[in-house]
Motif scaffolding. Structure first.
Motif: not given
Length: 265
Positions: A58-62, A117-121
């Motif tokens: 998964q990918r998460v942006l903070l 475009p690839h972020m899950d959250a």
């Protein structure tokens, strides 16, 4: 007591009140000056934690301010680092910057547009600086709504960790601590309302009195500058995040993940 005595008493009372306010103002100014000096040192010693494993699950942006960087607790004790420790196959892109306000957070999104475009959250740790520096409450709501609009197309899940009661930070003394508590309460309500309108999750850390866990042992919960959270505070916030519905659905419990990896091996 004669009328002249009443007038004299009123004047003395007014003078005393002014003296108390003036003394509190000088005390507060001195504490803030020392706190900001200490905070600059903490900021200089802390960099945002990022994790980029090969083949992430998964990918998460903070996004956010110094609380997203981990100032006060250190990058290894930040929410991002704790999340990465439990989920080594999670990609964490940490765009947080110390001093950021909500409009700055919206700009952090643009800086990572090629990866969005690839972020899950999206995990937002922001709002405290706006309480301190934004004068008018309508401006807070406008900035929060604008941020939510920017985040809507970024990921299916957005979780906002709001500020705790800033008035309880050791740096503040009455009556300024009372004012900061009121401001934080008002801001938290605005942030929660804006998040709800956008379909995001708002984790509200604002509490008053004994209900606030951060007030019982301030040396434990606050960094040496008396403003930023300590490592213990970041752990508390991470535990709250981990139990929130959006992240519990997105990320399996660390123990369950390790069990599956062990079984597969």
């Amino acid at each position: 007591m004669t009328g002249s005595d009443d007038t004299l008493a009123a004047r003395l009372g007014g003078a005393l009140a002014l003296a108390v306010v003036a003394g509190a103002t000088l005390l507060q100014a001195g504490r803030l000056r020392r706190a900001l000096q200490a905070a600059r040192g903490l900021v200089a010693d802390t960099t945002a934690f990022t994790q980029r494993p090969h083949g992430p699950r998964q990918r998460v942006l903070l996004l956010g301010d110094s609380t997203g960087v981990g100032v006060g607790g250190g990058p290894a004790q930040s929410v991002a680092a704790l999340l990465a420790r439990d989920h080594p196959q999670l990609q964490l892109i940490n765009a947080c910057r110390s001093g950021a306000r909500l409009p700055d957070v919206a700009q952090q999104v643009a800086a990572h547009a090629h990866e969005l475009p690839h972020m899950d959250a999206v995990l937002v740790l922001a709002g405290g600086n706006d309480v301190l520096y934004t004068r008018r409450l309508p401006q807070l709501e406008q900035a929060a709504d604008a941020l939510m609009r920017v985040l809507a197309p970024v990921a299916p899940r957005v979780v906002w960790l709001g500020p705790a009661n800033i008035g309880h930070a050791p740096v503040f003394v009455p009556p300024f601590s009372w004012w900061m508590s009121l401001r934080t309460r008002q801001a938290a309500r605005i942030y929660a309302r804006c998040a709800r309108r956008a379909g995001a999750t708002y984790l509200d850390f604002f509490r008053v009195g004994a209900a606030d866990p951060f007030v019982a042992d301030r040396q434990r919960w606050f960094a040496r500058d008396g403003i930023h959270p300590s490592a213990a505070s970041y752990r508390y916030c991470y535990d709250r995040l981990r139990r929130s519905a959006p992240f519990s659905r997105l990320l399996p419990a660390a123990g369950a993940l390790k069990a599956r990896v062990t079984a597969a091996g």
